[in-house]
Design an enzyme around this catalytic site. Structure first.
Site, PDB file in Angstrom:
ATOM      1  N   TYR A  59       6.893  12.337   9.381  1.00  0.00           N
ATOM      2  CA  TYR A  59       6.548  10.916   9.347  1.00  0.00           C
ATOM      3  C   TYR A  59       5.030  10.811   9.381  1.00  0.00           C
ATOM      4  O   TYR A  59       4.385  11.404  10.240  1.00  0.00           O
ATOM      5  CB  TYR A  59       7.137  10.208  10.566  1.00  0.00           C
ATOM      6  CG  TYR A  59       7.624   8.796  10.280  1.00  0.00           C
ATOM      7  CD1 TYR A  59       6.956   7.961   9.396  1.00  0.00           C
ATOM      8  CD2 TYR A  59       8.761   8.310  10.903  1.00  0.00           C
ATOM      9  CE1 TYR A  59       7.400   6.685   9.137  1.00  0.00           C
ATOM     10  CE2 TYR A  59       9.229   7.028  10.664  1.00  0.00           C
ATOM     11  CZ  TYR A  59       8.546   6.220   9.776  1.00  0.00           C
ATOM     12  OH  TYR A  59       8.988   4.951   9.531  1.00  0.00           O
ATOM     13  N   GLU A  61       2.792   7.631   8.640  1.00  0.00           N
ATOM     14  CA  GLU A  61       2.239   6.317   8.325  1.00  0.00           C
ATOM     15  C   GLU A  61       0.722   6.347   8.455  1.00  0.00           C
ATOM     16  O   GLU A  61       0.169   6.937   9.387  1.00  0.00           O
ATOM     17  CB  GLU A  61       2.801   5.258   9.277  1.00  0.00           C
ATOM     18  CG  GLU A  61       4.248   4.885   8.994  1.00  0.00           C
ATOM     19  CD  GLU A  61       4.711   3.755   9.893  1.00  0.00           C
ATOM     20  OE1 GLU A  61       5.552   2.969   9.447  1.00  0.00           O
ATOM     21  OE2 GLU A  61       4.233   3.670  11.042  1.00  0.00           O
ATOM     22  N   ASP A 205      -1.475  -1.415 -16.507  1.00  0.00           N
ATOM     23  CA  ASP A 205      -0.215  -0.791 -16.111  1.00  0.00           C
ATOM     24  C   ASP A 205       0.032   0.352 -17.090  1.00  0.00           C
ATOM     25  O   ASP A 205       0.577   0.162 -18.171  1.00  0.00           O
ATOM     26  CB  ASP A 205       0.917  -1.813 -16.151  1.00  0.00           C
ATOM     27  CG  ASP A 205       2.225  -1.246 -15.601  1.00  0.00           C
ATOM     28  OD1 ASP A 205       2.296  -0.022 -15.394  1.00  0.00           O
ATOM     29  OD2 ASP A 205       3.171  -2.026 -15.385  1.00  0.00           O
ATOM     30  N   THR A 231       2.864   5.699 -13.015  1.00  0.00           N
ATOM     31  CA  THR A 231       3.907   6.522 -12.416  1.00  0.00           C
ATOM     32  C   THR A 231       3.491   7.981 -12.534  1.00  0.00           C
ATOM     33  O   THR A 231       2.632   8.340 -13.341  1.00  0.00           O
ATOM     34  CB  THR A 231       5.258   6.333 -13.132  1.00  0.00           C
ATOM     35  OG1 THR A 231       5.085   6.611 -14.529  1.00  0.00           O
ATOM     36  CG2 THR A 231       5.772   4.918 -12.956  1.00  0.00           C
ATOM     37  N   LYS A 234       7.634  10.452 -15.985  1.00  0.00           N
ATOM     38  CA  LYS A 234       7.441  10.242 -17.425  1.00  0.00           C
ATOM     39  C   LYS A 234       6.665  11.412 -18.037  1.00  0.00           C
ATOM     40  O   LYS A 234       6.922  12.562 -17.715  1.00  0.00           O
ATOM     41  CB  LYS A 234       6.769   8.896 -17.683  1.00  0.00           C
ATOM     42  CG  LYS A 234       7.578   7.692 -17.160  1.00  0.00           C
ATOM     43  CD  LYS A 234       6.931   6.398 -17.560  1.00  0.00           C
ATOM     44  CE  LYS A 234       7.745   5.185 -17.123  1.00  0.00           C
ATOM     45  NZ  LYS A 234       7.723   4.960 -15.669  1.00  0.00           N
ATOM     46  N   ARG A 240       9.298  11.553  -9.224  1.00  0.00           N
ATOM     47  CA  ARG A 240       9.405  10.103  -9.370  1.00  0.00           C
ATOM     48  C   ARG A 240       8.549   9.446  -8.291  1.00  0.00           C
ATOM     49  O   ARG A 240       8.759   9.664  -7.096  1.00  0.00           O
ATOM     50  CB  ARG A 240      10.854   9.648  -9.252  1.00  0.00           C
ATOM     51  CG  ARG A 240      11.752  10.236 -10.347  1.00  0.00           C
ATOM     52  CD  ARG A 240      13.060   9.490 -10.444  1.00  0.00           C
ATOM     53  NE  ARG A 240      12.862   8.111 -10.813  1.00  0.00           N
ATOM     54  CZ  ARG A 240      12.664   7.676 -12.057  1.00  0.00           C
ATOM     55  NH1 ARG A 240      12.609   8.544 -13.064  1.00  0.00           N
ATOM     56  NH2 ARG A 240      12.500   6.398 -12.308  1.00  0.00           N
TER      57      ARG A 240
END
Length: 413
Positions: A59, A61, A205, A231, A234, A240
């Site tokens: 974890y 954060e 984008d 992303t 692709k 991903r």
């Protein structure tokens, strides 16, 4: 064709054989059909190894050196490595690699620059815009006032005169350039000029072309846009996920928009896999791959046109091809179903200036498998045989099995 999981997946087979069989089934599907969905690719075994690593347990954060949890010394190193590799790969002053997806990256970009009710100019959804470009079903269309520009009816190219006219008329707070089905290079310098004229931010984008940008096979939006969203899958061939590139003056706003505003803990195993992919994309081998992706897309577009399909914009500059199959007597949805039955997996897309659906396909995955222009011509011929006569589906399916057998995505499995 026999397929196997990785050696370390033996634990999964022992613990949960039902799920192990599901994974084997998906590996078999990917290995025996043609993956022509423009947004998909095959990651490297190294990327898969990072995704399945113990970093999935951590974890974390916050950001390196400023976490909300202890024990982050090692994952801090991993994230810094991913950031530095992304900055070097794309020539960006700042990179945020925590976004869980391309959509969450766009959400963070909007959060960094806009307030609810602001006007945004973007490519209309019926002309190839993404859901995050103003769909009423998406946060973007609910929170912001989107105005859509389009493509020219005859050429299929972005209508630059309309972009400028709409910008002058609506004075948007931000302009978005990017598409899910536009096969040509975007003129980022033009959009920068218009944004400057009306005092708007420019958001690129670049989810689809960013891998080609990494491989020097497409122009980069980084020198022109205030924020670039992308992303990491692709064409980039990573896990991903999403990322954001920007100048140093927006770095803090972007980072705060990602965490804590739009998402919580970072997925450290995915960030490590992103770092691996950035490292792979910085090689000459990847640059050669990117060039071949484009060459294959052009060969596929030419082949489809020769078979009678109408290829939008008359071709492609990228990995994307969009085409209208109606001259062969089928609509887009019917064509997708027939092609899927023959083992050719792709998407449909809205064709501009009408409500008909066409086919959207890409060459990233088949190029990763090692296919070239010769195979693209064969795929185009298989397309046409199936769409002209559904009775050819079974024969085409066998040909696809034979073709993919010579180009396994993960040799040795």
């Amino acid at each position: 064709m026999a397929v196997t999981l990785t050696p370390e997946a033996g634990a999964l087979r022992r613990q949960d054989p039902e799920m192990a069989e599901i994974l084997l089934g998906e590996l078999a599907r990917q290995s025996t059909t043609l993956q022509l969905i423009a947004a998909e690719n095959f990651t490297s075994p190294a990327v898969l190894a990072a995704l399945g690593s113990p970093l999935a347990n951590k974890y974390a954060e916050g950001y390196p050196g400023a976490r909300y949890h202890g024990g982050c010394e090692i994952v801090d190193v991993a994230e810094r490595l991913a950031v530095e590799r992304a900055r070097a790969l794309f020539g960006a002053e700042h990179a945020n690699v925590q976004s869980h997806s391309g959509s969450s990256a766009v959400l963070a970009a909007y959060a960094a620059l806009l307030r609810p009710g602001d006007t945004v100019l973007a490519l209309g959804l019926s002309h190839g815009g993404h859901l995050t470009h103003g769909s009423p079903a998406n946060f973007s269309g609910r929170w912001f006032d989107f105005v859509g520009y389009g493509v020219e009816a005859e050429s299929g190219l972005i209508d630059h005169q309309q972009v400028r006219a709409l910008a002058r008329s609506h004075r948007p707070k931000a302009i978005v350039c990017g598409s899910i089905s536009y096969p040509r290079h975007i003129d980022y310098a033009f959009f920068r000029e218009v944004a400057d004229e009306v005092g708007a931010y420019l958001i690129a984008d670049a989810a689809h072309p960013i891998g080609l940008v990494a491989g020097k096979a497409a122009p980069s939006p980084v020198p022109h846009a205030d924020i670039v969203c992308a992303t990491t899958h692709k064409v980039l061939r990573g896990p991903r996920g999403g990322m954001i590139l920007c100048g140093s003056e927006l770095a803090e706003r972007v980072d705060r928009a990602v965490f804590p505003f739009t998402q919580g803990g970072a997925q450290m195993h995915t960030i490590a896999a992103k770092a691996v992919a950035f490292g792979e994309a910085a090689t000459e081998g990847f640059a050669a791959y990117a060039r071949q992706v484009v060459a294959n897309a052009r060969a596929l577009a030419d082949g489809l046109a020769a078979e009678g399909l109408v290829v939008t914009t008359g071709g492609t500059d990228t990995h994307l091809v969009t085409a209208d199959p109606s001259p062969l007597g089928v609509d887009g949805r019917t064509a997708r179903g027939l092609l899927a039955a023959a083992g050719m997996i792709l998407d449909t897309c809205v064709l501009p200036h009408g409500d008909a659906r066409g086919l959207r396909l890409g060459t990233a995955a088949v190029t990763t498998q090692g296919m070239g222009e010769k195979e693209m011509a064969r795929i185009a011929a298989l397309f046409a045989s199936v769409l002209r006569d559904a009775a050819n589906v079974r024969k085409a399916r066998e040909e696809v099995r034979e073709l993919t057998g010579g180009f396994p995505p993960y040799p040795g499995r």
